[in-house]
Design an enzyme around this catalytic site. Structure first.
Site, PDB file in Angstrom:
ATOM      1  CB  ILE A   1      -1.146  -0.097   1.094  1.00 45.05           C
ATOM      2  CG1 ILE A   1      -0.226  -0.026   2.435  1.00 45.05           C
ATOM      3  CG2 ILE A   1      -1.939  -1.093   0.981  1.00 45.05           C
ATOM      4  CD1 ILE A   1      -1.141   0.116   3.690  1.00 45.05           C
TER       5      ILE A   1
ATOM      6  CB  THR B   1       4.169  -0.847   2.903  1.00 44.34           C
ATOM      7  OG1 THR B   1       3.274  -1.764   2.055  1.00 44.34           O
ATOM      8  CG2 THR B   1       3.173  -0.063   3.784  1.00 44.34           C
TER       9      THR B   1
ATOM     10  CB  ALA C   1       8.316  -5.712   5.710  1.00 42.85           C
TER      11      ALA C   1
ATOM     12  NE  ARG D   1      19.061  -8.932   8.522  1.00 39.67           N
ATOM     13  CZ  ARG D   1      19.067 -10.086   7.897  1.00 39.67           C
ATOM     14  NH1 ARG D   1      18.192 -11.169   8.358  1.00 39.67           N
ATOM     15  NH2 ARG D   1      19.950 -10.293   7.142  1.00 39.67           N
ATOM     16  CB  ILE D   2      16.351  -1.427   8.090  1.00 39.90           C
ATOM     17  CG1 ILE D   2      16.314  -0.833   9.562  1.00 39.90           C
ATOM     18  CG2 ILE D   2      15.684  -0.510   7.152  1.00 39.90           C
ATOM     19  CD1 ILE D   2      14.778  -1.008   9.885  1.00 39.90           C
TER      20      ILE D   2
ATOM     21  CE  LYS E   1      16.469   5.462  -2.961  1.00 36.45           C
ATOM     22  NZ  LYS E   1      17.537   5.174  -4.078  1.00 36.45           N
TER      23      LYS E   1
ATOM     24  N   GLY F   1       9.186  -3.928  11.248  1.00 41.72           N
ATOM     25  CA  GLY F   1       8.380  -3.446  10.508  1.00 41.72           C
ATOM     26  C   GLY F   1       8.345  -1.668  10.948  1.00 41.72           C
TER      27      GLY F   1
ATOM     28  CD  GLU G   1       0.747   0.431  11.818  1.00 38.55           C
ATOM     29  OE1 GLU G   1       0.828  -0.576  11.254  1.00 38.55           O
ATOM     30  OE2 GLU G   1      -0.205   0.908  12.237  1.00 38.55           O
TER      31      GLU G   1
END
Ligand SMILES: Cc1cc2nc3c(=O)[nH]c(=O)nc-3n(C[C@H](O)[C@H](O)[C@H](O)COP(=O)(O)OP(=O)(O)OC[C@H]3O[C@@H](n4cnc5c(N)ncnc54)[C@H](O)[C@@H]3O)c2cc1C
Ligand code: SF4
Ligand code: FES
Ligand code: FES
Lengths: 337, 178, 754
Positions: free
Chosen positions: C475, C477, C519, C642-643, C647, C716, C719
């Protein structure tokens, strides 16, 4: 949107003839009319597209002013070098309004004829005297955060939403109109009206009359002017309160001052008495406060818009200071000067 | 007026050149291609593009001039196509996002948007890009403040504003990139 | 042999990758729900009701039906039969109550309720006809005023599944009464509407063979599919839901909205394809963030150490469903206090049911709590950041369980350093430049790290292309890109060789995308599916002549890079995917896998708390007389494990911050109590931030290794960006002006000093 006939005259005389028909309406840039058509607020049976009339020029007047064709767009006007040099107040006020893409479509004639943004006027499920005479006014006793504090009537408390018109009021422009009875010139102060007993009438145009141009007088205010607009976000929002000031200072004294307010009344709000208070005085806070009091005399809130009174009380002297100091409000750098 | 003409005009890929009663003949050059159309006066350019010509790149975010998602270039100038009745544009040249660049052949601003992640859901994006192209052509923007103000006619609910400004400043090629 | 002439590429988790769906979006090729063509399409325009409560007494459709091109007008009187049991209308979120059923009966439950659907050959004909429908009503007394509705507030006996009861500790009332430092205040948050830029829309493609494809704007295709199948009696084979591109939703697409119901009803009735698009005004007739009041009481020792936390909050709902949020628990989880007590209730009124909107509950509750904390910090004479450190809790202070990880200290430290917090002058009104008062404020953000069962399929073809698929959604995301990265990471493939398919109910099972969980959940499923493909590849490699990989049995024994399996113990030995597949006579390797919470021993769902944290710092400049606020700087330091894609994750935080600015300064839906109607129901008068409002935003992701929280270690980020951004701004406004605002948004009228 209801259904309508469409005409696209290329001569003013034809347009005026078309426009004289019952329930006909002029369409210029369309940024207000098409919106109102979609909301079923505007219900014409004939739409006269005036976009091809030869009224899209800016030229000199005989008296040394500028004539802004009714169909010149707001962008063209604001960025015109003659307007920028001679009437920077007008340029600034136009650029304070709407957005780049709306100003590219919007015309000068359409701008001063745009209708109120009152929530109720726009929502046909609610009562509104301006839209449906006699229905009652939803805003009185309703949500009236954006409504007028001056010159209201028991029938309507709407404001006029234009920024450009506020500057034109201060500049004492004239509106040139053509109708079936021929041409006439309306001083800007007399162009828009207060709601009174006939809130459905925004201005003093007679049915079918067409605005052909707006004339700016020779007098220029290039040093001491400002357009100060307060709103709910830093761009793309209508004025809650705005102040246009055009001033002449000679030998440290105010020789002439014009103050027009937006967002507070059914028309750009001027009071000559308030301006007279300033004449001959030093441009200081005491003088500005005195003028402010006169200008806001009789102001009355309707609940949610009560704040506009203190807001105007602070904005007017501030704008006068900006003008007197020769530091007009930038419409890009959002820090208030 | 004849509704048959309406439904014909709605037929995918089909263009109606006749001047059926109630419709007005209009010639529009859209992304370089000439279209001869018969359009009812109450059809907006946005609905014409999306529903009749299936050019759905231009988005409807409000239909009232309040969001900028429908921004296209009309004779080179950015405007809200939702507030333009198509009949009023007879003879105009219109550029939509589809005409700016295509996959594999991006307009520099499209490429900059991609590189700066100047969007998320992508719904405001075609309008932002057309608006940015218009902004650059207008030539009134030099600083970041200028770009912010002159891009304020394009709402982005995903909040990509800083990246949008970065992308435009890059293509503008001015110093104020921060 | 691997081709050693080119650098082995390794794009994977942690690579800042451009969106893989980006080119489609910047060229206008990405298709949203209203943009699918269908043969013989009918356009549906919804007629919205005028009154807030009562019943329809008459509908005059004559004029509408006489408009050429109009084929049908559906109202409660002639709508096709639908089931009458409430449970048929339950959606995935299952809010207790009676779900709204469009065109069900003459009863009116909220202003703007759909009362008719006009179907015509063109949009314009339908729009015109809709304006001609004349509905008469008998009005009943209504109330939409929140303060008045508080008289009826209650705690429902049947609670929403997602609701968490606050856990009380000690004797909070007594501790508060005894505390030397006390703060008590009531806070209020206005109604906000989600207003994604794409309006809710559905195109039903009626195929004519008993099947249909429903292109719909939503956050979960399979949830909408179940809902529609239950109501309209289709099987899941017959009715497919596609939401491949979603123009934002922020929660408004968690539940099926009424246009999808109307569109499918109409398509079934007419046996034709139908499109229904809401107007922007109609976007104000459904989901919205509940209005909230929240009284916070805090007691502390003179040092600032909290001794009592008390919260009592009420949020708005409709009269027909009991929507609940977690409002009061956040401060209790975050701060160490021996005594705490939370109370919560909901207040019904005559609007549509309130709904989850970006960080439901926390955006309200944590934001407000953090304003209260700021107030007490000033009372204690302690720097607001220091005050948080004094009350820092290493464990979940409410559940008294450890966190899988909590790098909030690091977030505070890195955020403060980037912001320059140590240069702050503590006194309110002590920083200025010209006519602008400058304020610096900060706040803490807290949200859940969710993980839900999700399936995915991976399909590798002999040409070296991989397709991964799951019914999850993007969406805005960045799900497409995240899944491409996870697949690239797992199989060592370049992202260009990977196609991600999501947003289609035909794909492997996924829940609705919400709570920032897509994710981590879909990512884990994709990883498992790709690992299964990898295992098959390795097995296939054993058939390659000469067995270059020897006895390598497990994926641990090899490195997967750019289409090759390379032996770790001897990197000169390698087999290409293509060779392995050829040797085993495979054209395709396809594997499906499901990632579940509790899988293996690493995921401790129950015994540990799983949260995302942030530290937000804001600088505002407030014009001293005129109250104009400029938010000139935000630093948001986020601890989210962890990302996967820095970006798109950064963009998620930027977006949350911008929406938080709206919450702080702009967003407020205003209702007319007499008409029972939202009045500023458009984007000109419901203000969200524009480009000019947004200046510098710096996003920091602090290092937070967390192998426990989810299989990928990701938490995540959808939010967390909005949570407490508004508090940091409100606190900065206090620091700038000395005015404390307890009503959000802090609009210019509230700031204009009287
Ligand atoms: C979202 C939004 C935000 C906006 N924000 C601002 C703002 O901040 N400040 C501001 O000032 N404005 C704002 N505007 C309004 C905008 O400036 C006006 O819509 C525009 O100026 C109208 O010009 P137009 O040519 O498009 O008029 P049209 O829409 O074509 O016409 C408007 C009206 O004027 C009549 N008319 C037009 N031309 C003539 C003529 N020559 N003679 C007689 N009657 C005529 C029409 O019949 C119609 O009733 C905003 C508009 C939108 C949609
Ligand atoms: S204020 Fe005027 S325009 Fe608004 S509802 Fe009242 S009568 Fe109508
Ligand atoms: S759709 Fe045209 S401005 Fe929103
Ligand atoms: S990218 Fe979603 S609205 Fe801008």
């Amino acid at each position: 949107m209801i259904r309508f006939d469409y005409a696209r005259p290329t001569e003013v005389s034809d347009a005026v003839r078309e426009g004289a028909a019952e329930q006909a309406t002029y369409l210029a840039g369309g940024t207000n009319l098409v919106d109102l058509l979609k909301e079923n607020v505007a219900r014409p049976t004939r739409v006269v597209d005036i976009g091809r009339l030869p009224l899209a020029e800016i030229g000199e007047t005989e008296s040394g002013g500028l004539r802004l064709g009714a169909l010149v767009t707001n962008s063209e006007t604001a960025y015109d070098s003659r307007v920028q040099e001679r009437y920077p107040l007008l340029s600034s006020a136009i650029l304070a309004g709407a957005t780049a893409q709306l100003r590219n479509a919007a015309t000068n004639g359409g701008n001063i004829n745009q209708r109120t943004r009152c929530y109720y006027f726009y929502d046909v499920a609610t009562p509104c005297n301006k839209r449906n005479p006699g229905q009652g006014c939803g805003a009185i006793g309703g949500v009236n955060r954006i409504h007028a504090i001056l010159g209201t009537s028991p029938h309507c408390i709407a404001t006029h939403p234009s920024d450009m018109a506020v500057a034109l009021a201060a500049l004492q422009a004239e509106v040139r109109v053509t109708g079936s009875d021929g041409e006439r010139v309306i001083p800007f102060a007399d162009y828009h009206r207060l709601p009174g007993e006939e809130p459905w009438r925004d201005n003093t145009l007679k049915p079918g009359e067409l605005v052909t141009a707006i004339d700016l007088p020779a007098e220029r205010f290039t040093q001491n002017f400002t357009y100060l607009k307060l709103r709910d976000r830093l761009s793309y929002a209508f004025a809650l309160v705005s102040v246009a000031v055009a001033m002449r200072i000679e030998d440290g004294r105010i020789a002439e001052a014009r103050i027009a307010l937006g967002g507070v009344a059914h028309k750009p709000w001027r009071r000559l008495e308030a301006e007279e208070v300033l004449v001959g005085r030093a441009p200081d806070r005491a003088a500005f406060d005195a003028a402010t009091e006169v200008l806001l005399d009789g102001a009355r809130g309707h609940g949610a818009n009560d704040f506009k009174i203190p807001m105007a009380r602070k904005a007017i002297p501030r704008a006068l200071e900006q003008a007197a100091a020769g530091t007009p409000q930038s419409q890009t750098d959002k820090r208030l000067a | 007026m004849s509704e048959a003409a309406l439904s014909l005009a709605n037929d995918p890929g089909r263009e109606v050149a006749s001047s059926a009663i109630g419709t007005v003949p209009v010639t529009l050059t859209i992304n370089g291609q000439e279209h001869r159309l018969a359009v009812e006066p109450w059809v907006t350019l946005l609905d014409l593009l999306r529903e009749r010509l299936h050019l759905t790149g231009s988005k409807k975010g409000c239909d009232h001039g309040q969001c900028g998602a429908c921004t296209v270039l009309i004779d080179g100038r950015r405007m809200n196509s939702c507030l333009k009745l198509a009949v009023t544009l007879d003879g105009s040249e219109i550029t939509t996002i589809e005409g700016l660049g295509q996959p594999g052949n991006l307009h520099p601003l499209q490429a900059a948007f991609l590189e700066h992640d100047a969007f998320q859901c992508g719904y405001c994006t075609p309008g932002q890009i057309c608006s940015g192209v218009g902004l650059i052509a207008e030539g009134h923007a030099r600083t970041r403040d200028d770009v912010r103000e002159q891009m304020s006619g394009n709402l982005c609910r995903c909040g990509a504003y800083t990246n949008i400004a970065d992308a435009i400043l890059e293509v503008l090629g001015t110093e104020d990139r921060e | 042999m691997p081709d050693t002439r080119h650098e082995p590429i390794r794009v994977g988790i942690g690579t800042p990758l451009n969106r893989v769906d980006g080119e489609a979006k910047v060229t206008g090729q990405a298709q949203y729900a209203a943009e699918y063509p269908a043969a013989g399409l009918l356009h549906g325009v919804i007629v919205s009701g005028r009154i807030a409560r009562g019943r329809i007494t008459g509908i005059d459709e004559t004029a509408a039906r006489s408009v050429p091109g109009v084929v049908e007008v559906l109202t409660h009187r002639n709508r096709p039969h639908t089931p009458w049991l409430d449970r048929n209308y339950k959606d995935e979120l299952s809010i207790p109550g009676d779900p709204f059923r469009p065109l069900e009966s003459e009863e009116i439950q909220f202003s703007g309720q759909p009362v008719a659907l006009v179907l015509a050959e063109t949009f314009e004909a339908a729009r015109f006809a809709a304006s001609l429908i004349d509905v008469s009503y008998e009005a009943a007394p209504h109330n939409i005023d929140f303060e008045a509705s508080l008289a009826e507030k209650f705690l429902p006996s049947k609670k929403r599944n997602s609701y968490h009861e606050p856990k009380n500790h000690g004797d909070a009332d007594a501790a508060f009464d005894k505390a030397e430092l006390r703060h008590e205040a009531r806070y209020h948050l206005a109604v906000e509407h989600h207003n994604p830029m794409e309006m809710h829309a559905t195109t039903v493609d009626w195929h004519g063979d008993g099947t249909l494809t429903v292109y719909d704007k939503n956050q979960g295709s399979q949830g909408v599919q179940s809902y529609l199948c239950n109501i309209f009696g289709f099987s899941k084979k017959e009715l497919r839901v596609v939401n491949a591109y979603v123009g934002g939703a922020f929660g408004s697409g968690l539940r099926p909205q009424y246009q999808v119901y109307l569109a499918v009803m109409a398509a079934k009735h007419m046996q034709r394809s139908v499109r229904v698009v809401m107007t922007r005004q109609q976007m104000f007739t459904h989901a919205h963030r509940p209005e909230a009041v929240y009284t916070v009481k805090l007691g502390a020792e003179p040092t600032g150490k909290l001794t009592a936390i008390l919260g009592d909050a009420t949020t708005s709902t409709s009269r027909f469903e009991d929507n609940m949020e977690d409002v009061v628990i956040w401060g209790m989880i975050n701060y160490d206090s021996p005594n705490m007590k939370g109370e919560y209730s909901i207040a019904p009124r005559d609007t549509y049911t309130s709904a989850d909107m970006r960080a439901p509950g926390a955006a309200t509750g944590m934001t407000i709590f953090e304003i209260a904390m700021d107030e007490l910090a000033y009372k204690a004479g302690v720097d607001p950041l220091e005050f948080r450190m004094i009350n820092y809790s290493d464990i979940d202070a409410m559940y008294r369980t450890p966190f899988t990880s909590k790098a909030l200290r690091e977030a505070y430290r890195e955020g403060a350093a980037a912001f320059g917090w140590d240069r702050r002058s503590p006194e309110p009104r002590s920083m200025r430049e010209g006519r602008e008062l400058i304020g610096w404020g900060m706040a803490t953000g807290l949200w859940n790290a969710e993980f839900v069962e999700t399936s995915a399929r991976a399909r590798l073809t002999a040409d070296g292309r991989l397709e991964v698929a799951s019914a999850t959604s993007d969406i805005g995301t960045g799900t497409y890109t995240v899944l491409a990265l996870v697949a690239a990471d797992t199989l060592g493939l370049r992202p260009e060789r990977i196609t991600v398919r999501i947003g289609d109910s035909d794909l492997p099972h996924s829940q609705v995308e919400g709570g920032s969980r897509a994710a981590a959940s879909a990512g884990a499923a994709v990883q498992l599916a790709c690992q299964a493909v990898g295992a098959k590849l390795l097995a296939a490699a054993a058939k390659v002549e000469g067995k270059p990989l020897g006895d390598a049995r497990s994926l641990e024994d090899v490195t997967l890079t750019d289409g090759y399996m390379i032996l770790r113990s001897d990197p000169s030995k390698a087999v290409s995917f293509a060779d392995a597949m050829a040797a085993s006579g495979l054209d395709v390797i396809e594997e499906e896998a499901t990632a579940k919470p509790g899988l293996g021993d690493r995921i401790s769902q129950m015994t540990k708390s799983r949260n995302v944290h942030s530290a937000v710092f804001a600088e505002v400049r407030v014009d001293e007389d005129l109250g104009q606020v400029r938010v000139t700087r935000i630093v948001n330091a986020v601890a989210a494990g962890r990302i996967i894609n820095p970006k798109t994750a950064r963009s998620q935080i930027l977006g949350g911050v911008v929406m938080g600015m709206g919450m702080a300064l702009h967003e407020e839906t205003m209702g007319d109590p007499i008409l029972g109607r939202w009045m500023n129901h458009n984007l000109a008068e419901y203000h969200i931030p524009v480009n000019a409002d947004v200046h510098d935003i710096e996003v920091i992701f602090v290092d937070e290794p967390d192998p426990e929280v989810t299989p990928l270690g990701a938490k995540g980020v959808g939010e967390i960006g909005i949570i407490s951004t508004a508090a940091a701004i409100a606190n900065a406004i206090f620091h700038a002006t000395g005015q404390r605002h307890r009503n959000l948004p802090i609009t210019i009228d509230r700031l204009i000093a009287t």
